[in-house]
Scaffold this active site. Sequence first.
Site, PDB file in Angstrom:
ATOM      1  N   ARG A 269       0.842  -1.194   0.000  1.00 29.36           N
ATOM      2  CA  ARG A 269       0.000   0.000   0.000  1.00 29.36           C
ATOM      3  C   ARG A 269       0.880   1.248   0.000  1.00 29.36           C
ATOM      4  NH1 ARG A 269      -4.835  -1.664   4.308  1.00 29.36           N
ATOM      5  NH2 ARG A 269      -5.303  -3.683   3.341  1.00 29.36           N
ATOM      6  N   ARG A 284       2.547   1.111  10.500  1.00 35.35           N
ATOM      7  CA  ARG A 284       2.046   1.475   9.166  1.00 35.35           C
ATOM      8  C   ARG A 284       3.178   1.330   8.163  1.00 35.35           C
ATOM      9  NH1 ARG A 284      -2.596   4.022   7.695  1.00 35.35           N
ATOM     10  NH2 ARG A 284      -3.055   4.454   9.885  1.00 35.35           N
ATOM     11  N   GLU A 356      -5.892  -1.023  15.804  1.00 31.61           N
ATOM     12  CA  GLU A 356      -6.525  -1.968  14.878  1.00 31.61           C
ATOM     13  C   GLU A 356      -5.570  -3.085  14.463  1.00 31.61           C
ATOM     14  OE1 GLU A 356      -7.895  -2.253  10.233  1.00 31.61           O
ATOM     15  OE2 GLU A 356      -7.679  -0.261  11.116  1.00 31.61           O
ATOM     16  N   SER A 359      -9.946  -6.065  10.500  1.00 28.97           N
ATOM     17  CA  SER A 359     -11.175  -5.399  10.085  1.00 28.97           C
ATOM     18  C   SER A 359     -12.006  -6.414   9.319  1.00 28.97           C
ATOM     19  CB  SER A 359     -10.852  -4.181   9.206  1.00 28.97           C
ATOM     20  OG  SER A 359     -12.002  -3.416   8.953  1.00 28.97           O
ATOM     21  N   ARG A 397       1.420  -6.525  12.767  1.00 27.83           N
ATOM     22  CA  ARG A 397       0.872  -5.887  13.968  1.00 27.83           C
ATOM     23  C   ARG A 397       0.727  -6.903  15.101  1.00 27.83           C
ATOM     24  NH1 ARG A 397      -3.213  -0.860  12.620  1.00 27.83           N
ATOM     25  NH2 ARG A 397      -1.842   0.146  11.102  1.00 27.83           N
TER      26      ARG A 397
END
Length: 431
Positions: A269, A284, A356, A359, A397
């Site tokens: 990403r 991130r 987070e 999701s 994560r």
Amino acid sequence: MLDISLLRRDLDAVVARLQTRKNPQPYLDVARFQALESERKQLQTQTEDLQARRNSLSKAIGMAKGKGEDASALMAEVGGIGDALKASAERLDVLQAELNDILMHVANLPQEDVPVGPDESGNVEVRRWGTPRVFETDPRDHVDLGEPLGLEFETGAKLSGARFTFLRGPMARLHRALAAFMLDVQTQQHGYTECYTPYIVNREVLEGTGQLPKFKEDMFWVLRGGDDQHPEQYLISTSEISLTNSVRETVLKAEDLPIKLTAHSPCFRSEAGSAGRDTRGMIRQHQFDKVEMVQIVHPEQSEAALQEMVSHAEAILQRLGLPYRVMQLCTGDMGFGAAKTYDLEVWLPAQNTYREISSCSNCEAFQARRMQTRFKNAQGKNELVHTLNGSGLAVGRTLVAVLENYQQPDGSIRVPDALVPYMGGVTELRA
């Protein structure tokens, strides 16, 4: 993609629901849609009138010829109508393409029970699991803990730039162990079929799951590659893309549903516009790994499937002993293709907050309509499936959470019991 009949039937209601999303205006150019629809209706009415006139003339020509009368004038008029119908058909094709382009930029409609809110401040906590550990001194973050164990940010930056990480030794092994553990739980206990998918996909595949055309700037483009048929290609931002599109342009059997797929893959990403956020450490990254879950289900089962998928993600955190909370996202914080979403947020001691880590979303028929994925219903008619996706979990994560929650005073890391078999019996990580 939304059903265009929704917009035609009650445009005001669709716009009102879209307005509850974050930055709703770019989603739908109402004036353009109304202008195109008005012209489309006029053309369709004109086309129907022309077809009726042509049918009437054809009968008159037949009668005239039967009587031996001259029908040349009538035949000339029929020829002119044919030309007009061809022009109308060509214009209708253009209008349909423009309407389709509008729909490709319109986000999914939130379900009615989704809380309305402007951003993450409107999210609703559903439940918590586990108790955050109390430390005698301030807990160290994953950067300080991981660097002596093979978490190499400088090497990653030297090879690829900012937001890339190189893992060596214990960190690489822990990362691999986490992915293998997650896959085993999802396949052996939750009934998912393990897949290995391409990491490069064609443009139409990303259109199918909703990353394109709206979020092109967030993707990594492949500047060379592909072929004459598929010159435009991208690195996947999640294996949801390839797993979900594995059933594109397919009519499935009802008895084959649900289809449950999982894959471990890197995700790429570029995250345009997010500079400055979480620049320290692995929170991130431009490249990170996930174990993804995808379900293709009967429309009547999608809500139950969403709750099930959330529990499948929770199972990983529970077996690792990581405290977390489940949040239902509000309308202003949901993703483009989602109709309803739950986030799992894991406790990070060094940040003293939940972050987070998964999701899980129900996209209903939004992706299926773009992919043209259907099933034969009980009446024998083709009906759009519902698609769902979720992380089970984000591997990097989870590694961060393990380091911070299982740190010991001397900087070593206790390996969670569930991971010991995947670490060859190693129970502690030391520099």
